[in-house]
Design a protein around this motif. Structure first.
Motif, mmCIF file in Angstrom:
data_model
loop_
_atom_site.group_PDB
_atom_site.id
_atom_site.type_symbol
_atom_site.label_atom_id
_atom_site.label_comp_id
_atom_site.label_asym_id
_atom_site.label_seq_id
_atom_site.Cartn_x
_atom_site.Cartn_y
_atom_site.Cartn_z
ATOM 1 N N LEU A 1 0.834 -1.200 0.000
ATOM 2 C CA LEU A 1 0.000 0.000 0.000
ATOM 3 C C LEU A 1 0.866 1.246 0.000
ATOM 4 O O LEU A 1 1.907 1.295 0.662
ATOM 5 C CB LEU A 1 -0.888 0.029 1.248
ATOM 6 C CG LEU A 1 -1.841 -1.143 1.446
ATOM 7 C CD1 LEU A 1 -2.491 -1.060 2.824
ATOM 8 C CD2 LEU A 1 -2.900 -1.154 0.354
ATOM 9 N N ASN A 2 0.431 2.252 -0.725
ATOM 10 C CA ASN A 2 0.982 3.599 -0.629
ATOM 11 C C ASN A 2 -0.101 4.471 -0.012
ATOM 12 O O ASN A 2 -1.298 4.212 -0.187
ATOM 13 C CB ASN A 2 1.351 4.171 -1.994
ATOM 14 C CG ASN A 2 2.671 3.647 -2.522
ATOM 15 O OD1 ASN A 2 3.414 2.982 -1.820
ATOM 16 N ND2 ASN A 2 2.956 3.952 -3.772
ATOM 17 N N TYR A 3 0.315 5.526 0.691
ATOM 18 C CA TYR A 3 -0.625 6.491 1.246
ATOM 19 C C TYR A 3 -0.237 7.872 0.730
ATOM 20 O O TYR A 3 0.867 8.343 0.987
ATOM 21 C CB TYR A 3 -0.607 6.458 2.768
ATOM 22 C CG TYR A 3 -1.289 5.237 3.334
ATOM 23 C CD1 TYR A 3 -2.625 5.284 3.727
ATOM 24 C CD2 TYR A 3 -0.614 4.036 3.459
ATOM 25 C CE1 TYR A 3 -3.260 4.163 4.237
ATOM 26 C CE2 TYR A 3 -1.241 2.910 3.967
ATOM 27 C CZ TYR A 3 -2.561 2.980 4.350
ATOM 28 O OH TYR A 3 -3.190 1.873 4.852
ATOM 29 N N HIS A 4 -1.161 8.475 -0.001
ATOM 30 C CA HIS A 4 -0.928 9.778 -0.620
ATOM 31 C C HIS A 4 -1.499 10.894 0.257
ATOM 32 O O HIS A 4 -2.506 10.720 0.936
ATOM 33 C CB HIS A 4 -1.604 9.835 -1.988
ATOM 34 C CG HIS A 4 -0.998 8.903 -2.981
ATOM 35 N ND1 HIS A 4 -0.397 9.337 -4.127
ATOM 36 C CD2 HIS A 4 -0.890 7.549 -2.996
ATOM 37 C CE1 HIS A 4 0.049 8.306 -4.819
ATOM 38 N NE2 HIS A 4 -0.246 7.204 -4.145
ATOM 39 N N TYR A 5 -0.845 12.050 0.171
ATOM 40 C CA TYR A 5 -1.302 13.252 0.859
ATOM 41 C C TYR A 5 -1.707 14.265 -0.208
ATOM 42 O O TYR A 5 -0.866 15.001 -0.729
ATOM 43 C CB TYR A 5 -0.194 13.789 1.757
ATOM 44 C CG TYR A 5 -0.512 15.120 2.406
ATOM 45 C CD1 TYR A 5 -1.738 15.360 3.023
ATOM 46 C CD2 TYR A 5 0.426 16.142 2.413
ATOM 47 C CE1 TYR A 5 -2.013 16.575 3.616
ATOM 48 C CE2 TYR A 5 0.163 17.358 3.020
ATOM 49 C CZ TYR A 5 -1.057 17.572 3.607
ATOM 50 O OH TYR A 5 -1.340 18.779 4.199
ATOM 51 N N PRO A 6 -2.995 14.304 -0.573
ATOM 52 C CA PRO A 6 -3.446 15.212 -1.631
ATOM 53 C C PRO A 6 -3.199 16.686 -1.314
ATOM 54 O O PRO A 6 -3.113 17.502 -2.223
ATOM 55 C CB PRO A 6 -4.947 14.932 -1.733
ATOM 56 C CG PRO A 6 -5.171 13.622 -1.062
ATOM 57 C CD PRO A 6 -4.084 13.483 -0.052
ATOM 58 N N GLU B 1 5.205 4.805 1.732
ATOM 59 C CA GLU B 1 5.459 4.047 0.512
ATOM 60 C C GLU B 1 5.652 2.573 0.816
ATOM 61 O O GLU B 1 6.335 2.210 1.771
ATOM 62 C CB GLU B 1 6.730 4.560 -0.188
ATOM 63 C CG GLU B 1 6.553 5.891 -0.855
ATOM 64 C CD GLU B 1 7.699 6.241 -1.794
ATOM 65 O OE1 GLU B 1 8.422 5.330 -2.258
ATOM 66 O OE2 GLU B 1 7.870 7.439 -2.051
ATOM 67 N N LYS B 2 5.060 1.763 -0.020
ATOM 68 C CA LYS B 2 5.298 0.318 -0.058
ATOM 69 C C LYS B 2 5.121 -0.374 1.284
ATOM 70 O O LYS B 2 5.932 -1.199 1.685
ATOM 71 C CB LYS B 2 6.690 0.038 -0.623
ATOM 72 C CG LYS B 2 6.869 0.585 -2.021
ATOM 73 C CD LYS B 2 8.291 0.438 -2.500
ATOM 74 C CE LYS B 2 8.412 1.117 -3.855
ATOM 75 N NZ LYS B 2 9.744 1.553 -4.143
#
Length: 154
Positions: free
Chosen positions: A27-32, A43-44
């Motif tokens: 899983l990646n977690y993005h910060y919009p 990341e990863k």
């Protein structure tokens, strides 16, 4: 070491992050809300518990050349702190309230002194009030100083 599920629960508690599955069940977690091109905070994250948090060049972490710190052995508090620091780092510079100035003195065998300082964007090497060189990373600045025969004063 926290399990994958424990790390995922901690990361999921940050409402500003968006989960994005990638290959190999990672899983990646993005910060919009990032004010920069860089949007990925975590990341990863792998089912084996390994993963990375982007901390850029923050001094509190020993990050790799991409600005990532491995979270495999992080405690809950270390993981929370790294994610909070990452989000702050990726938020507008104007939102940062506290500014820390770092200055270190280096000398060579002849007794000449150079000052290494961080101005918030660059690592600067100065002789008195004269700027000698400017670098993007602390490592590059320290390599330059060592190559020129300077060692950190204690």
């Amino acid at each position: 070491m926290l399990s994958f599920e424990e790390k995922k629960a901690i990361i999921d508690s940050f409402d500003e992050l968006v989960e994005k599955p990638i290959s190999m069940n990672r899983l990646n977690y993005h910060y919009p809300g990032s004010q920069y091109e860089k949007k990925i905070v975590v990341e990863k994250l792998h089912p084996n518990g390994n993963g990375f948090v982007y901390v850029g060049d923050l001094l509190a972490y020993k990050a790799d050349d991409r600005g990532l710190v491995n979270i495999r052995d992080f405690s809950e508090q270390e993981l929370r702190d790294a994610i909070e620091d990452s989000i702050t780092y990726l938020t507008e510079v104007d939102d940062v309230v506290e500014e820390v100035t770092i200055e270190e003195s280096f000398r060579n065998r002849s007794g000449d002194q150079l000052l290494l300082s961080f101005d918030g964007a660059f690592w600067n090497v100065s002789h008195g009030f004269n700027l000698e060189e400017s670098f993007g990373t602390r490592e590059d600045a320290e390599e330059y100083l060592a190559a020129e025969g300077f060692k950190k004063e204690k």
